[in-house]
Design an enzyme around this catalytic site. Structure first.
Site, PDB file in Angstrom:
ATOM      1  N   TRP A   1     -19.726  29.464  13.117  1.00  0.00           N
ATOM      2  CA  TRP A   1     -19.028  29.297  11.838  1.00  0.00           C
ATOM      3  C   TRP A   1     -19.252  27.887  11.302  1.00  0.00           C
ATOM      4  CZ3 TRP A   1     -17.062  32.189   8.163  1.00  0.00           C
ATOM      5  CH2 TRP A   1     -16.569  33.468   8.438  1.00  0.00           C
TER       6      TRP A   1
ATOM      7  N   ASN B   1      -5.896  25.926  14.425  1.00  0.00           N
ATOM      8  CA  ASN B   1      -6.693  26.654  13.440  1.00  0.00           C
ATOM      9  C   ASN B   1      -5.944  27.813  12.802  1.00  0.00           C
ATOM     10  OD1 ASN B   1      -9.348  27.026  12.104  1.00  0.00           O
ATOM     11  ND2 ASN B   1      -9.272  29.012  13.141  1.00  0.00           N
TER      12      ASN B   1
ATOM     13  N   TRP C   1      -6.458  25.261  -4.514  1.00  0.00           N
ATOM     14  CA  TRP C   1      -6.856  24.982  -3.134  1.00  0.00           C
ATOM     15  C   TRP C   1      -7.437  23.590  -2.953  1.00  0.00           C
ATOM     16  CZ3 TRP C   1     -12.026  23.822  -2.554  1.00  0.00           C
ATOM     17  CH2 TRP C   1     -12.878  24.237  -3.584  1.00  0.00           C
TER      18      TRP C   1
END
Length: 475
Positions: A282, A346, A364
């Site tokens: 990722w 996380n 955001w």
């Protein structure tokens, strides 16, 4: 010909591609540039700057063992870097500058400007692949494009890694001594105050510690990683992200440690090992996105249509979220963990990001910036990718109609309230049911020194869904 190693986010001697190449090419001098103006532009956290300086102090000692002097130069921002490096090369008759590649629009422009200036002066500039397993642009779809979906990207990465694993480079042999003294490493840089000793103690400096933490995690905790990684009250994650972000440890070292403890299997064997390897990929994926879609490192949404979302201007709500005063315990505990430790679990990063961008319908980018200003592991690609995933504006993002309910998430992943009690002492006496939603206490709530919820969850969910539905109707 003497070589210059320009250190950036690669603060180690083991498996350092540029260091190995420079020392193989000739006598090597290293330099680190202090650029506080640039750090402020990039919202780098004071705790992260402190972490860099502490790791530089350890790295200076390791380089001294290799007879590599470490010089420190101060320039305010990256515009001054070409002149600073050119001057350094002339002073010490350095013929080639070696760097490990960094990613992002500003980073690429900086390096291009340096290469152009050095070339005019007859000085070489060599870039090396180091913080990634694969060079950006080398992992492509069948049509030659950049992957936009992680699962497809991961499949190609697995196929290539099964064919050939990138090797870890050993520490180079010491070179002959060079009559250039190393510079002292400053303890602080103006404008970036030192964090608490408590925070510092959580993140010891140096690659020796990072490698030991990796070994312990791989041998003792990797097998249970899939089951424990979502439980914030447990030490179920590697907590290596600060060391990866600063380059104190490499992704190759992490991958090899996982494979050694999973009998060489990438996508089979222990589920914990497979899951953790996917987390490494990722990080890789988001850096490839930075290069393939430069707009995401320039404050723009990956999904262009989401730029039309009607974000709320709600400074009081934003501040309540930043300071951990929303009235939702799992959100508040997570935000307080961030402020105290420079790090956040996380699972909690996803919960807090969705709460801000969906339940509060606040842009955001405010959250992305706040995280960068406080995270010791702040990394442009990972932070931006995570925020856009949570806000449903990014590549491979969560569907807009998926909103984490902070109360049910808290009940699921912290059922006994252990994490909540650690960071919210005002709720320590509440029972395991009430602690996740103190509003259930009704009249007794006034006896608890804890803020009331700043938003109604069902109403905020419907508001977010309507905002995203309107985007589809407009298109």
């Amino acid at each position: 010909m003497n070589q210059l190693l320009w250190l950036r986010s690669d603060l180690r001697v083991t498996d350092n591609t540029a260091l190995a190449a420079a020392m193989a090419a000739g006598p090597t001098v290293a330099v680190y540039l202090l650029t506080p103006g640039q750090w402020r532009i990039h919202d780098d956290a004071p705790c992260k700057v402190d972490f860099w300086l502490r790791n530089l102090q350890v790295l200076s000692e390791r380089l001294a063992e290799l007879n590599v002097p470490l010089l420190v130069r101060h320039v305010d921002d990256w515009r001054a870097v070409p002149d600073a490096l050119g001057t350094l090369c002339r002073e010490h008759q350095l013929g080639t500058v070696h760097v490990n590649e960094e990613y992002g629009v500003n980073e690429q422009r900086r390096d291009d400007a340096v290469e152009t200036a050095l070339s005019l002066a007859g000085i070489g500039f060599r870039r090396h692949l180091d913080q990634l397993l694969f060079a950006p642009g080398s992992v492509r779809t069948l049509s030659g494009g950049c992957f936009k979906v992680f699962s497809q990207f991961r499949k190609v990465c697995h196929a290539r890694l099964n064919q050939s694993l990138p090797a870890c480079r050993p520490v180079p042999a010491p070179q002959a001594a060079i009559p250039i003294p190393s510079d002292p490493i400053p303890d602080t840089v103006s404008g970036f105050p030192s964090p608490s000793e408590y925070l510092r103690s959580l993140w010891p400096a140096g690659e020796e510690f990072a490698l030991r933490r990796l070994q312990i995690f791989a041998e003792d905790d990797l097998a249970d990683y899939e089951q424990r990684r979502d439980v914030p009250a447990e030490a179920g994650t590697s907590q290596l992200s600060p060391y990866l972000a600063a380059g104190v440890i490499s992704p190759r070292q992490c991958l090899h440690a996982a494979l050694i403890n999973n009998r060489g299997e990438l996508d089979g064997g222990n589920p914990g090992a497979v899951t953790w390897i996917n987390e490494l990929l990722w990080r890789e994926f988001y850096k490839h996105i930075l290069v393939g879609f430069p707009r995401v490192s320039m404050g723009r949404a990956f999904r262009r249509e989401t730029e039309a979302l009607p974000w709320r201007h709600a400074p009081d709500d934003l501040e309540a979220w930043q300071q951990g005063r929303t009235g939702f315990p799992i959100v508040d505990a997570a935000m307080r963990q961030l402020l105290a430790t420079g790090w956040m679990h996380n699972r909690l990063r996803m919960i807090t990001a969705m709460f801000l961008s969906k339940n509060l319908l606040i842009d955001w980018r405010h959250g992305e910036r706040w995280f960068m200003r406080n995270l010791i592991d702040g990394d442009l690609a990972a932070n931006n990718g995570g925020w856009q995933w949570s806000a449903s504006t990014g590549t491979d993002s969560v569907p807009y109609f998926r909103l984490f309910n902070p109360i049910s998430q808290s009940e699921k992943f912290d059922p006994n309230g252990r994490f909540l009690r650690q960071w919210l002492p005002e709720l320590v006496e509440l029972d395991p049911r009430a602690i996740h939603d103190p509003g259930r206490l009704n009249g007794l709530f006034d006896q608890v020194a804890y803020p009331r919820a700043i938003v109604d969850l069902p109403m905020s969910r419907e508001r977010a869904l309507n905002a995203f539905r309107a985007l589809g109707e407009a298109s």
